[in-house]
Design an enzyme around this catalytic site. Structure first.
Site, PDB file in Angstrom:
ATOM      1  N   GLY A 149       0.830  -1.267   0.003  1.00  0.00           N
ATOM      2  CA  GLY A 149      -0.080  -0.095  -0.264  1.00  0.00           C
ATOM      3  C   GLY A 149       0.702   1.249  -0.070  1.00  0.00           C
ATOM      4  N   GLN A 207       3.284   9.803   1.207  1.00  0.00           N
ATOM      5  CA  GLN A 207       4.437   9.412   1.394  1.00  0.00           C
ATOM      6  C   GLN A 207       5.529   9.649   0.510  1.00  0.00           C
ATOM      7  OE1 GLN A 207       2.444   5.195   2.390  1.00  0.00           O
ATOM      8  NE2 GLN A 207       4.366   4.977   3.386  1.00  0.00           N
ATOM      9  N   CYS A 232       6.002  -0.435   7.535  1.00  0.00           N
ATOM     10  CA  CYS A 232       5.748   0.906   6.799  1.00  0.00           C
ATOM     11  C   CYS A 232       6.931   1.134   6.001  1.00  0.00           C
ATOM     12  CB  CYS A 232       5.260   2.051   7.600  1.00  0.00           C
ATOM     13  SG  CYS A 232       4.721   3.548   6.847  1.00  0.00           S
ATOM     14  N   LEU A 233       6.602   1.640   4.782  1.00  0.00           N
ATOM     15  CA  LEU A 233       7.728   2.131   3.887  1.00  0.00           C
ATOM     16  C   LEU A 233       8.387   3.248   4.461  1.00  0.00           C
ATOM     17  CD1 LEU A 233       6.243   1.377   0.409  1.00  0.00           C
ATOM     18  CD2 LEU A 233       7.813  -0.153   1.786  1.00  0.00           C
ATOM     19  N   HIS A 279      -4.366   1.423   7.762  1.00  0.00           N
ATOM     20  CA  HIS A 279      -3.092   1.975   8.068  1.00  0.00           C
ATOM     21  C   HIS A 279      -2.720   3.174   6.875  1.00  0.00           C
ATOM     22  CE1 HIS A 279       1.643   1.111   8.027  1.00  0.00           C
ATOM     23  NE2 HIS A 279       1.326   1.847   6.818  1.00  0.00           N
ATOM     24  N   GLU A 280      -3.380   3.055   5.877  1.00  0.00           N
ATOM     25  CA  GLU A 280      -3.179   4.016   4.600  1.00  0.00           C
ATOM     26  C   GLU A 280      -3.836   5.496   5.224  1.00  0.00           C
ATOM     27  OE1 GLU A 280      -0.778   3.530   3.011  1.00  0.00           O
ATOM     28  OE2 GLU A 280      -0.495   1.345   2.985  1.00  0.00           O
ATOM     29  N   HIS A 318      -2.060   7.585   7.338  1.00  0.00           N
ATOM     30  CA  HIS A 318      -1.081   8.461   6.836  1.00  0.00           C
ATOM     31  C   HIS A 318      -1.962   9.678   6.292  1.00  0.00           C
ATOM     32  CE1 HIS A 318       2.549   6.224   6.357  1.00  0.00           C
ATOM     33  NE2 HIS A 318       1.903   4.960   5.917  1.00  0.00           N
TER      34      HIS A 318
HETATM   35  O1  GNR Z   1       4.063  -2.581   2.616  1.00  0.00           O
HETATM   36  C1  GNR Z   1       3.472  -2.504   3.621  1.00  0.00           C
HETATM   37  N1  GNR Z   1       3.121  -3.592   4.332  1.00  0.00           N
HETATM   38  C2  GNR Z   1       2.252  -3.660   5.265  1.00  0.00           C
HETATM   39  C3  GNR Z   1       2.232  -4.605   6.366  1.00  0.00           C
HETATM   40  C4  GNR Z   1       1.233  -4.687   7.237  1.00  0.00           C
HETATM   41  C5  GNR Z   1       0.344  -3.482   7.564  1.00  0.00           C
HETATM   42  C6  GNR Z   1       0.399  -2.561   6.694  1.00  0.00           C
HETATM   43  C7  GNR Z   1       1.598  -2.351   5.635  1.00  0.00           C
HETATM   44  S1  GNR Z   1       1.385  -1.038   4.543  1.00  0.00           S
HETATM   45  C8  GNR Z   1       3.149  -1.092   4.038  1.00  0.00           C
HETATM   46  C9  GNR Z   1       3.260  -0.101   3.037  1.00  0.00           C
HETATM   47  C10 GNR Z   1       2.999   1.276   3.552  1.00  0.00           C
HETATM   48  O2  GNR Z   1       3.887   2.028   4.357  1.00  0.00           O
HETATM   49  N2  GNR Z   1       1.698   1.982   3.290  1.00  0.00           N
HETATM   50  O3  GNR Z   1       1.524   3.079   3.949  1.00  0.00           O
HETATM   51 NI    NI Z   2       2.727   3.152   5.776  1.00  0.00          NI
END
Ligand code: GNR
Ligand code: NI
Length: 183
Positions: free
Chosen positions: A46, A51, A108-109, A150-151, A154
């Protein structure tokens, strides 16, 4: 199309509140194309526009069939194929989150190489617009529910480490600072 650099914590630009998309135009399509290219290159499942330093309410997700149900392949069975499933969510809104929670070790990236359990509603109703501005609504569960929450965090300047205890978060931030200095 271009791979764009991903902002990393504690960059203050990740704390901005993203603004709603108002024009469903070619510029938006080009942003989404870059987001997919950046997410697949990372790789991640995601990505929120903020980001890559664009504070707009745009999210892309591709679970590549890693959504529910997750099951181990049986003995001798070939590896399940990874089928791309690119999804775009513009101006997403969360409705009636379930009382039931689920825990997932999130990454998270923007918080590289850190993984920690986060508890979130197991199911949510999501309303969003697609690239043409059409409205959609769908019930999401499993990994998709976790990922979209999660997104959407952000979009409001929240990282998954903000859900951890202050002690754990400070440990993570110290580790990130150290890694940055070593780089
Ligand atoms: O790549 C991602 N893996 C992930 C694993 C568990 C819960 C959420 C994520 S999202 C993350 C990519 C990212 O940072 N998205 O904002
Ligand atoms: Ni993230």
């Amino acid at each position: 199309m271009a791979i764009r650099p991903i902002l990393e914590a504690p960059d203050p630009r990740l704390k901005r509140i993203s603004a709603p998309v108002e024009r469903f135009d070619d510029e938006l399509k080009s942003l989404v194309a870059d987001m997919f290219e950046t997410m697949y290159d990372a790789p991640g499942i995601g990505l929120a526009a903020v980001q890559i330093d664009v504070p707009l309410r745009v999210v892309v997700v591709d679970l590549q069939d890693r959504g529910e149900p997750l099951h181990e392949p049986a003995e001798g069975e070939p590896e399940p194929e990874r089928v791309p499933n690119p999804r775009v969510f513009i101006n997403p809104e969360l409705l009636d989150p379930s009382e039931e929670l689920s825990v997932y070790a999130e990454g998270c990236l923007s918080v590289p190489e850190i993984y920690a359990d986060v508890e979130r509603p197991a199911r949510v109703r999501l309303r969003w617009h697609d690239l043409d501005g059409a409205r959609h609504e769908e019930e999401l569960a499993g990994m998709m529910a976790t990922c979209i929450q999660h997104e959407m965090d952000h979009l409001d300047g929240i990282l998954f480490i903000d859900h951890l205890s202050r002690l754990k978060r400070n440990m993570v931030l110290k580790k990130l600072e150290k890694a940055r200095k070593a780089a």
